[in-house]
Design a protein around this motif. Structure first.
Motif, short mmCIF file in Angstrom:
data_model
loop_
_atom_site.label_atom_id
_atom_site.label_comp_id
_atom_site.label_asym_id
_atom_site.label_seq_id
_atom_site.Cartn_x
_atom_site.Cartn_y
_atom_site.Cartn_z
N ASN A 63 0.84 -1.19 0.00
CA ASN A 63 0.00 0.00 0.00
C ASN A 63 0.88 1.25 0.00
N TYR A 64 1.09 1.82 -1.16
CA TYR A 64 2.01 2.95 -1.28
C TYR A 64 1.42 4.22 -0.71
N LYS A 65 2.31 5.11 -0.27
CA LYS A 65 1.90 6.43 0.21
C LYS A 65 2.18 7.45 -0.91
N TYR A 66 1.29 8.37 -1.04
CA TYR A 66 1.42 9.37 -2.10
C TYR A 66 1.65 10.78 -1.54
N ALA A 100 -4.30 11.75 -4.87
CA ALA A 100 -3.04 11.59 -5.63
C ALA A 100 -2.96 10.20 -6.24
N ALA A 101 -3.41 9.18 -5.48
CA ALA A 101 -3.36 7.80 -5.99
C ALA A 101 -4.31 7.65 -7.19
N GLU A 102 -5.57 8.03 -6.97
CA GLU A 102 -6.60 7.83 -8.01
C GLU A 102 -6.30 8.64 -9.27
N SER A 103 -5.63 9.80 -9.11
CA SER A 103 -5.36 10.62 -10.30
C SER A 103 -3.99 10.32 -10.90
N SER A 104 -3.37 9.24 -10.46
CA SER A 104 -2.13 8.83 -11.15
C SER A 104 -2.18 7.33 -11.44
N ILE A 105 -1.70 6.50 -10.51
CA ILE A 105 -1.56 5.07 -10.83
C ILE A 105 -2.30 4.15 -9.88
N GLY A 106 -2.83 4.70 -8.78
CA GLY A 106 -3.35 3.86 -7.72
C GLY A 106 -4.84 3.60 -7.79
N THR A 107 -5.30 2.83 -6.81
CA THR A 107 -6.73 2.60 -6.66
C THR A 107 -7.05 2.52 -5.16
N LEU A 132 1.00 -3.45 -9.11
CA LEU A 132 1.66 -2.14 -9.09
C LEU A 132 3.08 -2.29 -8.53
N THR A 133 4.05 -2.17 -9.42
CA THR A 133 5.45 -2.37 -9.00
C THR A 133 6.04 -1.08 -8.44
N LYS A 134 7.15 -1.25 -7.74
CA LYS A 134 7.88 -0.12 -7.20
C LYS A 134 8.35 0.79 -8.33
N LYS A 135 8.74 0.16 -9.44
CA LYS A 135 9.23 0.93 -10.59
C LYS A 135 8.13 1.87 -11.10
N SER A 186 -6.22 14.10 -14.25
CA SER A 186 -6.10 15.01 -13.10
C SER A 186 -7.42 15.62 -12.65
N ALA A 187 -8.46 15.41 -13.41
CA ALA A 187 -9.75 16.00 -13.03
C ALA A 187 -10.86 15.01 -13.36
N GLY A 188 -10.57 13.73 -13.16
CA GLY A 188 -11.54 12.70 -13.54
C GLY A 188 -12.23 12.07 -12.34
N ASN A 189 -11.90 10.80 -12.08
CA ASN A 189 -12.54 10.03 -10.99
C ASN A 189 -12.46 10.72 -9.63
N ILE A 190 -11.44 11.56 -9.46
CA ILE A 190 -11.21 12.12 -8.12
C ILE A 190 -12.42 12.88 -7.58
N PHE A 191 -13.24 13.41 -8.48
CA PHE A 191 -14.40 14.16 -7.99
C PHE A 191 -15.50 13.23 -7.46
N SER A 192 -15.38 11.94 -7.76
CA SER A 192 -16.43 10.99 -7.36
C SER A 192 -16.12 10.25 -6.06
N VAL A 193 -14.88 10.24 -5.63
CA VAL A 193 -14.55 9.35 -4.50
C VAL A 193 -15.28 9.78 -3.22
N LYS A 194 -15.73 8.78 -2.47
CA LYS A 194 -16.53 9.07 -1.27
C LYS A 194 -15.70 9.69 -0.14
N LEU A 195 -14.37 9.57 -0.25
CA LEU A 195 -13.52 10.13 0.81
C LEU A 195 -13.50 11.66 0.81
N ILE A 196 -13.99 12.24 -0.25
CA ILE A 196 -14.00 13.72 -0.27
C ILE A 196 -15.43 14.23 -0.15
#
Ligand code: CAP
Ligand code: MG
Length: 409
Positions: free
Chosen positions: A2-5, A40-47, A54-57, A97-107
């Motif tokens: 579980n990476y930190k962003y 930051a996760a959802e608007s780049s590589i994470g879920t 999802l590799t370290k690379k 950068s302005a996609g799914n992030i507006f839908s997440v329940k955490l915000i």
């Protein structure tokens, strides 16, 4: 894993990262950090959970980083490695950068306030083909704003009536006359007939006034149809096409720009407030304006401060600056002030926004008690007076159309 962003020690290189500034309010029982990390996760590589694929690379090369986090201001800044973005693709930029992030329940609320783009990304776009400087040169309008008129009523006129009203505007000091945003190709006013009638009016007025005039045709439709309409305007000697850029979409705007038809692209922003108006949620007009400059519109509605539409001084000034500043070789976009304007508002408008713009009059011109021709003269007189630093009251003593307008509005 579980990476930190979040990495508050990180100092992103502006040549290699896109930087997004967000207003953020986390949802109930969620910390500011948790919400920021998720964005930051959802608007780049994470879920939403750790994933074995999802590799370290990938994380190191393409993970976004929250490098500024101020819960007391509700502000975060995120650095996105530029390689997250396909060059020259605005829809992909937004999906990222302005996609799914507006839908997440955490915000609870999230607004993309600004983006800083690296030159390598900016240069992958064409920007305006013609741009503000060439437009002003075309109309030979030295030391004054260009003056536009919107034909009203916005819907219902026949092409011949539309052209007749346009002619009265052109003849009486107006440079640019435009279709309204919801007039396209309806049965009462078909596009091709309107192009032919209004260009006839434009050419007649040009001949009689010895000034450059331009009618703005709204080509907004499905993209293939827009191309057809733009080519029709070109073939008949038109100079400007209009796209409702938000309803038609960035992809359509990019397609029209890439056709390189030699036409000025006028961008109307109808519907933008569904995205921009809430101060806590959505995307700012500033961001949309930057993306539209990349896409290559030549002139864009950005607000009036003093007119009928929402939009404060700071917002409009910042947007206009983003359109006109130096930007890695992209040509500047000419701002358009429109919405609820009438002669009395002109001095204040110019005081706030300056002269590097188009001032549009609709109701404030056709609503003149003596009709469109007098309304056009009054609008022009108000602009001339303001540019010469003469008060409208004084100017009206020798300009009867302006006098009537000042008494009326
Ligand atoms: C102005 C206008 C424009 C708005 C758009 C209208 O007419 O034609 O569409 O200016 O707003 O229909 O309201 P009036 P903005 O001069 O009669 O108000 O430029 O803020 O995007
Ligand atoms: Mg309108």
């Amino acid at each position: 894993m579980n990476y930190k962003y979040i990495n508050l020690k990180f100092k992103p290189n502006p040549l290699k990262f896109v930087i997004g500034t967000f207003y953020l309010e986390p949802a109930k029982n969620i910390t500011f950090e948790q919400a920021a990390n998720e964005i930051a996760a959802e608007s780049s590589i994470g879920t939403w959970t750790a994933i074995t694929t999802l590799t370290k690379k990938i994380k190191n090369e393409l993970g976004a980083s929250v490098f500024y986090l101020k819960p007391q201001e509700n502000i975060i800044k995120i650095a996105y490695p530029v390689n997250l973005f396909e060059r020259g693709n605005i829809p992909q930029f937004l999906s990222n950068s302005a996609g799914n992030i507006f839908s997440v329940k955490l915000i609870k609320n999230l607004k993309l306030l600004d983006v800083q783009l690296p030159p390598i990304y900016i240069k992958s776009f064409p920007g305006p083909a013609i741009g503000a400087n060439e437009i002003k040169k075309l109309f030979k309008a030295k030391n004054r704003p260009l003056i536009g008129a919107i034909i009203k009523p916005k819907l219902g006129l026949t092409p011949d009536k539309q052209a007749e009203i346009a002619y009265y505007c052109f003849k009486n000091g107006i440079d640019i006359v435009k279709d309204d945003e919801n007039l396209t190709n309806q049965n009462f006013n078909q596009f091709e007939k309107r192009v032919i009638s209004c260009l006839r009016a434009q050419k007649k007025a040009e001949k009689e006034t010895k000034e450059i005039k331009a009618y703005v045709f709204n080509i907004t439709a499905e993209t293939e149809e827009m191309i057809k309409r733009a080519k029709f305007v070109k073939k008949h000697g038109g100079k400007i096409i209009m796209i409702d850029v938000i309803t038609a979409g960035f992809s359509a705007v990019q397609t029209i720009r890439k056709k390189n038809l030699g036409l000025i692209i006028h961008a109307h922003r109808a519907m933008h407030s569904a995205i921009t108006r809430n101060p806590k949620h959505g995307i700012s007009m500033l961001v949309l304006a930057k993306l539209l400059r990349l896409a290559g519109v030549d002139q864009l509605h950005t607000g009036t401060v003093v007119g009928k539409m929402e939009g404060g001084k700071k917002e409009v000034l910042n947007t206009n600056k983003a359109l006109t500043c130096k930007w890695f070789g992209l040509k500047p976009v000419l701002p358009i002030a429109s919405g609820g304007l009438h002669p009395k508002l002109v001095p204040e408008l110019i005081k706030i926004l300056g002269k590097n713009l188009i001032i549009n009059f609709g109701g404030g011109l056709h609503g003149h008690p003596h009709g469109t021709a007098c309304g056009a003269r009054a609008a022009r007189q108000a602009v001339d007076a303001a540019c010469q630093g003469i008060s409208l009251k004084k100017y009206a003593k020798t300009h009867p159309e302006l006098k009537v307008a000042l008494d009326h509005f």
